[in-house]
Design a protein around this motif. Structure first.
Motif, PDB file in Angstrom:
ATOM      1  N   PHE A   1       0.832  -1.203   0.000  1.00 35.91           N
ATOM      2  CA  PHE A   1       0.000   0.000   0.000  1.00 35.91           C
ATOM      3  C   PHE A   1       0.864   1.250   0.000  1.00 35.91           C
ATOM      4  CE2 PHE A   1      -2.433  -3.318   2.063  1.00 35.91           C
ATOM      5  CZ  PHE A   1      -3.663  -3.229   1.433  1.00 35.91           C
ATOM      6  N   LEU A   2       0.380   2.268  -0.689  1.00 36.56           N
ATOM      7  CA  LEU A   2       1.009   3.585  -0.675  1.00 36.56           C
ATOM      8  C   LEU A   2       0.219   4.463   0.284  1.00 36.56           C
ATOM      9  CD1 LEU A   2       2.930   5.773  -1.792  1.00 36.56           C
ATOM     10  CD2 LEU A   2       1.239   6.165  -3.602  1.00 36.56           C
ATOM     11  N   ARG A   3       0.918   5.095   1.227  1.00 37.06           N
ATOM     12  CA  ARG A   3       0.288   6.001   2.187  1.00 37.06           C
ATOM     13  C   ARG A   3       0.905   7.384   2.002  1.00 37.06           C
ATOM     14  NH1 ARG A   3      -2.452   5.474   6.930  1.00 37.06           N
ATOM     15  NH2 ARG A   3      -2.140   3.232   6.862  1.00 37.06           N
ATOM     16  N   VAL A   4       0.050   8.380   1.784  1.00 37.88           N
ATOM     17  CA  VAL A   4       0.472   9.777   1.704  1.00 37.88           C
ATOM     18  C   VAL A   4      -0.380  10.529   2.714  1.00 37.88           C
ATOM     19  CG1 VAL A   4       0.725  11.812   0.242  1.00 37.88           C
ATOM     20  CG2 VAL A   4       0.998   9.530  -0.758  1.00 37.88           C
ATOM     21  N   ALA A   5       0.263  11.269   3.611  1.00 40.39           N
ATOM     22  CA  ALA A   5      -0.464  11.992   4.651  1.00 40.39           C
ATOM     23  C   ALA A   5      -0.024  13.453   4.667  1.00 40.39           C
ATOM     24  CB  ALA A   5      -0.220  11.355   6.013  1.00 40.39           C
ATOM     25  N   PHE A   6      -0.972  14.308   5.024  1.00 42.95           N
ATOM     26  CA  PHE A   6      -0.722  15.748   5.094  1.00 42.95           C
ATOM     27  C   PHE A   6      -1.196  16.272   6.438  1.00 42.95           C
ATOM     28  CE2 PHE A   6      -1.527  14.704   0.651  1.00 42.95           C
ATOM     29  CZ  PHE A   6      -0.421  15.263   0.024  1.00 42.95           C
ATOM     30  N   ARG A   7      -0.506  17.315   6.900  1.00 40.88           N
ATOM     31  CA  ARG A   7      -0.916  17.977   8.140  1.00 40.88           C
ATOM     32  C   ARG A   7      -0.548  19.451   8.046  1.00 40.88           C
ATOM     33  NH1 ARG A   7       1.438  16.646  14.134  1.00 40.88           N
ATOM     34  NH2 ARG A   7       0.780  18.583  15.066  1.00 40.88           N
ATOM     35  N   ALA A   8      -1.501  20.302   8.385  1.00 41.42           N
ATOM     36  CA  ALA A   8      -1.277  21.748   8.406  1.00 41.42           C
ATOM     37  C   ALA A   8      -2.399  22.379   9.217  1.00 41.42           C
ATOM     38  CB  ALA A   8      -1.260  22.326   6.992  1.00 41.42           C
ATOM     39  N   PRO A   9      -2.169  23.554   9.768  1.00 41.06           N
ATOM     40  CA  PRO A   9      -3.241  24.229  10.505  1.00 41.06           C
ATOM     41  C   PRO A   9      -4.460  24.466   9.599  1.00 41.06           C
ATOM     42  CG  PRO A   9      -1.132  25.329  10.863  1.00 41.06           C
ATOM     43  CD  PRO A   9      -0.919  24.314   9.783  1.00 41.06           C
ATOM     44  N   GLY A  10      -5.625  24.064  10.075  1.00 39.76           N
ATOM     45  CA  GLY A  10      -6.870  24.285   9.338  1.00 39.76           C
ATOM     46  C   GLY A  10      -7.056  23.430   8.098  1.00 39.76           C
ATOM     47  N   LEU A  11      -6.228  22.427   7.904  1.00 34.41           N
ATOM     48  CA  LEU A  11      -6.327  21.577   6.712  1.00 34.41           C
ATOM     49  C   LEU A  11      -7.571  20.693   6.787  1.00 34.41           C
ATOM     50  CD1 LEU A  11      -4.860  20.746   4.081  1.00 34.41           C
ATOM     51  CD2 LEU A  11      -3.759  18.946   5.408  1.00 34.41           C
ATOM     52  N   THR A  12      -8.334  20.657   5.698  1.00 27.44           N
ATOM     53  CA  THR A  12      -9.524  19.811   5.598  1.00 27.44           C
ATOM     54  C   THR A  12      -9.221  18.643   4.660  1.00 27.44           C
ATOM     55  OG1 THR A  12     -10.415  20.987   3.679  1.00 27.44           O
ATOM     56  CG2 THR A  12     -11.029  21.836   5.878  1.00 27.44           C
ATOM     57  N   PRO A  13     -10.008  17.565   4.727  1.00 30.80           N
ATOM     58  CA  PRO A  13      -9.797  16.454   3.791  1.00 30.80           C
ATOM     59  C   PRO A  13      -9.923  16.869   2.321  1.00 30.80           C
ATOM     60  CG  PRO A  13     -11.063  15.688   5.657  1.00 30.80           C
ATOM     61  CD  PRO A  13     -10.949  17.185   5.802  1.00 30.80           C
ATOM     62  N   VAL A  14     -10.800  17.815   2.029  1.00 28.24           N
ATOM     63  CA  VAL A  14     -10.971  18.259   0.633  1.00 28.24           C
ATOM     64  C   VAL A  14      -9.713  18.981   0.156  1.00 28.24           C
ATOM     65  CG1 VAL A  14     -12.293  19.773  -0.887  1.00 28.24           C
ATOM     66  CG2 VAL A  14     -13.481  18.365   0.785  1.00 28.24           C
ATOM     67  N   LYS A  15      -9.183  19.876   0.968  1.00 27.44           N
ATOM     68  CA  LYS A  15      -7.955  20.590   0.593  1.00 27.44           C
ATOM     69  C   LYS A  15      -6.776  19.622   0.548  1.00 27.44           C
ATOM     70  CE  LYS A  15      -5.477  24.151  -0.411  1.00 27.44           C
ATOM     71  NZ  LYS A  15      -5.464  24.584  -1.793  1.00 27.44           N
ATOM     72  N   ALA A  16      -6.748  18.649   1.456  1.00 25.62           N
ATOM     73  CA  ALA A  16      -5.685  17.642   1.443  1.00 25.62           C
ATOM     74  C   ALA A  16      -5.750  16.811   0.157  1.00 25.62           C
ATOM     75  CB  ALA A  16      -5.781  16.741   2.665  1.00 25.62           C
ATOM     76  N   ALA A  17      -6.947  16.546  -0.340  1.00 27.97           N
ATOM     77  CA  ALA A  17      -7.095  15.805  -1.602  1.00 27.97           C
ATOM     78  C   ALA A  17      -6.521  16.615  -2.767  1.00 27.97           C
ATOM     79  CB  ALA A  17      -8.564  15.475  -1.857  1.00 27.97           C
ATOM     80  N   ASP A  18      -6.682  17.939  -2.726  1.00 28.54           N
ATOM     81  CA  ASP A  18      -6.064  18.787  -3.747  1.00 28.54           C
ATOM     82  C   ASP A  18      -4.539  18.701  -3.660  1.00 28.54           C
ATOM     83  OD1 ASP A  18      -8.570  19.595  -4.628  1.00 28.54           O
ATOM     84  OD2 ASP A  18      -8.547  21.471  -3.455  1.00 28.54           O
ATOM     85  N   HIS A  19      -4.019  18.715  -2.438  1.00 30.41           N
ATOM     86  CA  HIS A  19      -2.568  18.564  -2.249  1.00 30.41           C
ATOM     87  C   HIS A  19      -2.102  17.208  -2.767  1.00 30.41           C
ATOM     88  CE1 HIS A  19      -2.082  22.277  -0.156  1.00 30.41           C
ATOM     89  NE2 HIS A  19      -2.647  21.884   0.985  1.00 30.41           N
ATOM     90  N   LEU A  20      -2.890  16.156  -2.522  1.00 30.38           N
ATOM     91  CA  LEU A  20      -2.537  14.812  -2.992  1.00 30.38           C
ATOM     92  C   LEU A  20      -2.413  14.795  -4.513  1.00 30.38           C
ATOM     93  CD1 LEU A  20      -2.145  11.748  -2.344  1.00 30.38           C
ATOM     94  CD2 LEU A  20      -4.609  11.516  -2.758  1.00 30.38           C
ATOM     95  N   GLU A  21      -3.362  15.408  -5.195  1.00 34.44           N
ATOM     96  CA  GLU A  21      -3.318  15.442  -6.654  1.00 34.44           C
ATOM     97  C   GLU A  21      -2.061  16.152  -7.145  1.00 34.44           C
ATOM     98  OE1 GLU A  21      -6.124  16.532 -10.485  1.00 34.44           O
ATOM     99  OE2 GLU A  21      -6.608  17.425  -8.544  1.00 34.44           O
ATOM    100  N   SER A  22      -1.734  17.289  -6.556  1.00 33.66           N
ATOM    101  CA  SER A  22      -0.525  18.024  -6.945  1.00 33.66           C
ATOM    102  C   SER A  22       0.737  17.234  -6.606  1.00 33.66           C
ATOM    103  CB  SER A  22      -0.469  19.379  -6.235  1.00 33.66           C
ATOM    104  OG  SER A  22      -1.547  20.175  -6.609  1.00 33.66           O
ATOM    105  N   PHE A  23       0.735  16.600  -5.442  1.00 33.02           N
ATOM    106  CA  PHE A  23       1.895  15.851  -4.977  1.00 33.02           C
ATOM    107  C   PHE A  23       2.210  14.672  -5.899  1.00 33.02           C
ATOM    108  CE2 PHE A  23       3.851  12.628  -2.168  1.00 33.02           C
ATOM    109  CZ  PHE A  23       4.946  13.351  -1.705  1.00 33.02           C
ATOM    110  N   LEU A  24       1.186  13.996  -6.379  1.00 30.33           N
ATOM    111  CA  LEU A  24       1.386  12.797  -7.204  1.00 30.33           C
ATOM    112  C   LEU A  24       1.480  13.077  -8.697  1.00 30.33           C
ATOM    113  CD1 LEU A  24      -1.121  10.384  -5.447  1.00 30.33           C
ATOM    114  CD2 LEU A  24       1.361  10.444  -5.179  1.00 30.33           C
ATOM    115  N   GLN A  25       1.161  14.278  -9.109  1.00 35.22           N
ATOM    116  CA  GLN A  25       0.989  14.623 -10.522  1.00 35.22           C
ATOM    117  C   GLN A  25       2.155  14.211 -11.416  1.00 35.22           C
ATOM    118  OE1 GLN A  25       0.251  18.751 -11.189  1.00 35.22           O
ATOM    119  NE2 GLN A  25      -0.700  18.369 -13.167  1.00 35.22           N
TER     120      GLN A  25
END
Length: 127
Positions: A69-93
């Motif tokens: 399995f591939l696990r990618v996790a994000f953490r930041a002040p005020g981060l929501t799952p929707v915004k984290a999903a945007d980060h995931l797309e950019s991160f993996l692009q």
């Protein structure tokens, strides 16, 4: 004390961290399924990067059943799952672009890390 590598952009962090995490010698064994969702190891900063206030954790986990399995996790002040999903797309692009209908499990742990997990390799063959 080790410090987390900082990058100016998510793309720079992605290039370095994905290359490290996807190398088979850096894969980790996954915790047993009956344990709580995995949390980011505090001492092992090799699997983490920082872009401003955003922290990123990426690892390939091998389960006892030999599923990978591939696990990618994000953490930041005020981060929501929707915004984290945007980060995931950019991160993996650049290396693993998201495809339509790709399925990711989403978990939020007690330390407010938002984890995205998906199978990294096909299921093992049964003889």
């Amino acid at each position: 004390m080790l410090s987390i590598h900082e990058h100016a952009t998510l793309e720079e962090a992605s290039a370095e961290l994905l290359e490290f995490a996807l190398t088979p010698s850096n894969w980790l064994s996954a915790p047993p399924a009956e344990q709580a969702p995995a949390s980011v190891p505090g001492d092992d900063v090799q699997y983490q990067r920082r872009v401003g206030s955003l922290r990123i954790y990426t690892v390939v986990e091998v389960a006892s059943s030999l599923e990978v399995f591939l696990r990618v996790a994000f953490r930041a002040p005020g981060l929501t799952p929707v915004k984290a999903a945007d980060h995931l797309e950019s991160f993996l692009q650049q290396r693993l672009p998201l495809t339509p209908n790709s399925e990711w499990q989403v978990e939020v742990d007690e330390r407010r890390w938002i984890h995205f997990v998906r199978r990294y390799s096909a299921p093992r063959l049964q003889a």
